[in-house]
Design an enzyme around this catalytic site. Structure first.
Site, short mmCIF file in Angstrom:
data_model
loop_
_atom_site.label_atom_id
_atom_site.label_comp_id
_atom_site.label_asym_id
_atom_site.label_seq_id
_atom_site.Cartn_x
_atom_site.Cartn_y
_atom_site.Cartn_z
N LYS A 176 0.88 -1.18 0.00
CA LYS A 176 0.00 0.00 0.00
C LYS A 176 0.91 1.22 0.00
O LYS A 176 1.48 1.59 1.02
CB LYS A 176 -0.87 -0.01 1.27
CG LYS A 176 -2.22 0.65 1.14
CD LYS A 176 -2.19 2.13 0.84
CE LYS A 176 -1.94 3.01 2.04
NZ LYS A 176 -1.74 4.44 1.67
N GLU A 251 9.13 1.23 11.32
CA GLU A 251 10.21 2.23 11.20
C GLU A 251 9.51 3.58 11.27
O GLU A 251 8.83 3.97 10.33
CB GLU A 251 10.97 2.01 9.89
CG GLU A 251 12.33 2.67 9.90
CD GLU A 251 12.26 4.11 9.46
OE1 GLU A 251 12.22 4.98 10.37
OE2 GLU A 251 12.22 4.36 8.26
N CYS A 285 13.23 10.73 8.05
CA CYS A 285 13.14 10.33 9.46
C CYS A 285 14.48 10.40 10.17
O CYS A 285 14.54 10.46 11.39
CB CYS A 285 12.53 8.94 9.58
SG CYS A 285 13.35 7.74 8.54
N GLU A 386 8.87 15.59 15.71
CA GLU A 386 9.38 15.50 14.34
C GLU A 386 8.68 16.54 13.48
O GLU A 386 7.47 16.50 13.31
CB GLU A 386 9.10 14.10 13.79
CG GLU A 386 9.71 13.88 12.43
CD GLU A 386 9.61 12.43 11.97
OE1 GLU A 386 10.64 11.84 11.65
OE2 GLU A 386 8.49 11.90 11.95
P1 NDP Z 1 1.39 8.22 8.16
O1 NDP Z 1 2.19 7.46 9.14
O2 NDP Z 1 -0.04 8.46 8.53
O3 NDP Z 1 1.43 7.52 6.73
C1 NDP Z 1 2.39 6.58 6.32
C2 NDP Z 1 1.70 5.47 5.52
O4 NDP Z 1 0.73 4.83 6.36
C3 NDP Z 1 0.92 5.96 4.31
O5 NDP Z 1 0.97 4.98 3.29
C4 NDP Z 1 -0.48 6.08 4.86
O6 NDP Z 1 -1.48 6.09 3.85
C5 NDP Z 1 -0.55 4.84 5.72
N1 NDP Z 1 -1.59 4.84 6.75
C6 NDP Z 1 -2.18 5.90 7.36
N2 NDP Z 1 -3.09 5.47 8.26
C7 NDP Z 1 -3.09 4.12 8.23
C8 NDP Z 1 -3.81 3.10 8.92
N3 NDP Z 1 -4.73 3.38 9.84
N4 NDP Z 1 -3.55 1.81 8.64
C9 NDP Z 1 -2.61 1.49 7.73
N5 NDP Z 1 -1.91 2.41 7.02
C10 NDP Z 1 -2.12 3.72 7.28
O7 NDP Z 1 2.15 9.59 7.93
P2 NDP Z 1 1.71 10.91 7.14
O8 NDP Z 1 1.93 10.69 5.71
O9 NDP Z 1 0.35 11.34 7.57
O10 NDP Z 1 2.78 11.95 7.71
C11 NDP Z 1 2.63 12.47 9.04
C12 NDP Z 1 3.97 12.54 9.74
O11 NDP Z 1 4.51 11.23 9.85
C13 NDP Z 1 5.05 13.33 9.00
O12 NDP Z 1 4.95 14.68 9.21
C14 NDP Z 1 6.30 12.73 9.61
O13 NDP Z 1 6.55 13.34 10.85
C15 NDP Z 1 5.92 11.27 9.84
N6 NDP Z 1 6.43 10.41 8.75
C16 NDP Z 1 7.56 9.66 9.00
C17 NDP Z 1 8.10 8.91 7.99
C18 NDP Z 1 9.33 8.09 8.21
O14 NDP Z 1 10.12 7.94 7.28
N7 NDP Z 1 9.50 7.48 9.37
C19 NDP Z 1 7.53 8.88 6.64
C20 NDP Z 1 6.31 9.66 6.49
C21 NDP Z 1 5.82 10.39 7.53
P3 NDP Z 1 -1.97 7.53 3.25
O15 NDP Z 1 -0.82 8.11 2.55
O16 NDP Z 1 -3.08 7.17 2.35
O17 NDP Z 1 -2.42 8.35 4.43
#
Ligand code: NDP
Length: 483
Positions: A176, A251, A285, A386
């Site tokens: 996904k 992660e 991250c 973050e």
């Molecule tokens: P999320 O953690 O919400 O999203 C990451 C992934 O998880 C996306 O594919 C998202 O789908 C999916 N997702 C969201 N909700 C669910 C759920 N209930 N069950 C399963 N999968 C889910 O992060 P965001 O994109 O909203 O970003 C928010 C913050 O997260 C950022 O500002 C940053 O601080 C942090 N982040 C950290 C990352 C890292 O590398 N560790 C990477 C990205 C974000 P969808 O895109 O459709 O919402």
């Protein structure tokens, strides 16, 4: 105005599906729609997972000789390289990445498939001698269907990090991608078919996190979830996955520190630290967003860092000399701006940046000039949470103990850097810092050949390195009686 745009249907087991609806994929650089994508809902997730489970049970993939599976991974790496120009352009347009960075990530994705094609050949179980008369053998069979949930900051590369070891071990995979950045993952699935992968072994299901993602985590036939993203979503996933006792690796976020001592090589350190916080516009991250500098070096470091930051070119992702592209969405930029405003309200001083370009062509995108703060206190929100944007906080410290205390004073524990020529100090800090991956006299802590993962609220489980193969197998212990 989507008539002439490319449309990506859902492809499950070789069949194209319309999905529950379609959505528009928007370029962060100018807000234009660049493609439409069919969106998976619960029904399509069920179809993809059921098909992946059948493919797993059907032996074709998991009982294939590891050598043959490895050859397919190598062929996929070759196809990625053959398409590198187009893939990089697609990633750059979709995620807003400077084209040079996108090229490097495409190459890293190809190397990841090659690495696990080789590593799986050295992966082995154990032969043990139990006290009873007989022999013990420990095998590592694949788990089954693995669900990969990928974020938007490194869309193709993180997809490769998860899929390459899982596929090498003989699992089938359902990915996904992030809603904002599904395009290179969809292209990867096409390249896998061209490389000879059987239908249904690697399926990409774009959709919303709280619908498609949630359905994937809930599905009883998914036996492992590998997630990269926010700590809040990671916790939710861990809770949901517990219902079906899935294996989970997480992660998650970070708030990493660079600890810079007065004896460091300042030229190398300034340049490296600049990129460690502003690369990918800070949407990383591992970003070293807290830069702690020994007081004797502080003023000089700050002056040189600020000058170097001023030279970074904020620009269109497609231009070769662009250093920083836009942030992923207007909402994300608004969130980063909220951090900047609140930091000032709490008493931190904005030295430069943190504003948006007003002129064309950048005014149409989600751009933000890199921001540098001083006077932030360790307990301020900007030092604790973050930000995931181009925002650096620079702080002086007076002793090694103080630097260590500030560095460890967050909920996270992903990365960190130590800059000093004193080997004894390095040893003390390596053991004292609560982080999963560190770098010494460098800010580069993510390497294909080394495990990558965090401690505390940065999650559990590891990607990369030889041990990533262990994340995608079971342990089966067998006693063979001697008679
Ligand atoms: P999320 O953690 O919400 O999203 C990451 C992934 O998880 C996306 O594919 C998202 O789908 C999916 N997702 C969201 N909700 C669910 C759920 N209930 N069950 C399963 N999968 C889910 O992060 P965001 O994109 O909203 O970003 C928010 C913050 O997260 C950022 O500002 C940053 O601080 C942090 N982040 C950290 C990352 C890292 O590398 N560790 C990477 C990205 C974000 P969808 O895109 O459709 O919402």
């Amino acid at each position: 105005m989507t008539g002439s745009l490319p449309h990506y249907p859902l492809t499950i087991a070789g069949e194209a599906y319309a999905g529950q609806s379609r959505y528009e994929v928007v370029a962060p650089a100018d807000g234009r729609t660049i493609a439409t994508v069919a969106m998976a809902g619960r029904a399509e997730i069920d179809l993809a997972v059921t098909n992946a489970a059948e493919r797993f049970r059907g032996y074709l993939w998991r009982t294939m000789r590891p050598h043959d599976r490895a050859n397919m991974l190598v062929r996929l790496a070759t196809r990625i390289r053959e398409e590198a120009g187009d893939l990089a352009a697609l990633e750059s347009r979709n995620a807003g990445k400077p084209i040079r960075a996108a090229r490097a990530e495409v190459e890293a994705a190809a190397r990841c498939f090659e690495y696990y094609a080789g590593a799986v050949g050295t992966f082995h179980g154990q032969s043990l001698l139990p006290a009873a008369r007989g022999y013990g053998a420990v095998y590592h069979p694949p788990i089954g269907v693995c669900g990969m949930i990928v974020p938007w900051n490194f869309p193709l590369l993180i997809t490769a990090w998860k899929c390459a070891p899982a596929l090498a071990m003989g699992n089938t995979v359902v990915v996904k991608p992030a809603e904002a950045t599904p395009l290179t993952a969809l292209r990867l699935a096409e390249l896998a078919l061209e490389a000879g992968f059987p239908e249904g072994v690697l399926t990409i299901v774009p959709g919303l996190g709280d619908q498609a993602g949630q359905a994937l985590v809930e599905h009883p036939l998914v036996r492992k979830i590998s997630f990269t993203g926010s700590t809040a979503t990671g916790k939710r996933i861990a809770r949901t996955a517990a219902e079906t006792l899935k294996k989970v690796s997480l992660e998650l976020g970070g708030k990493s520190a660079a600890l810079i001592f007065a004896d460091t090589d300042l030229d190398t350190c300034v340049d490296s630290t600049l990129w460690s916080v502003f690369d990918n516009s800070g949407q990383d991250c591992c970003s070293r967003s807290r830069i702690l500098v020994e007081r004797g070096l502080y003023n000089e470091f700050l002056a040189r860092f600020a000058t170097a930051a001023n030279r970074l070119k904020l620009g269109l992702p497609s231009e070769e000399d662009t250093d920083l592209g836009p942030l992923i969405t207007p909402a994300h930029r608004a969130r980063v701006l909220g951090f900047i405003t609140q930091a000032q309200d709490q008493g931190a001083t904005l030295v430069q940046g943190g504003d948006m370009p007003g002129d064309e062509p950048l005014a149409d995108g989600n751009y933000l000039f890199p921001a540098i703060f001083i006077d932030a206190q360790p307990n301020h929100r900007i030092m604790q949470e973050e930000v995931f944007g181009p925002v650096a906080c620079i702080l002086p410290f007076d002793s090694e103990e103080e630097a260590l205390t500030i560095a460890n004073d967050t909920a996270y524990g992903l990365s960190g850097s130590i800059w000093t020529r004193d080997i004894n100090r390095v040893q003390r800090l390596v053991h004292g810092l609560a982080a999963g991956c560190l770098s010494v006299n460098s800010n580069s802590s993510v390497h294909q050949e080394m495990p990558f993962g965090g401690v505390k609220q940065s999650g559990y489980g590891h990607e990369l390195g030889p041990d990533a193969l262990r994340a995608y197998c079971e342990t089966k212990s067998v006693f063979y009686s001697e008679g």
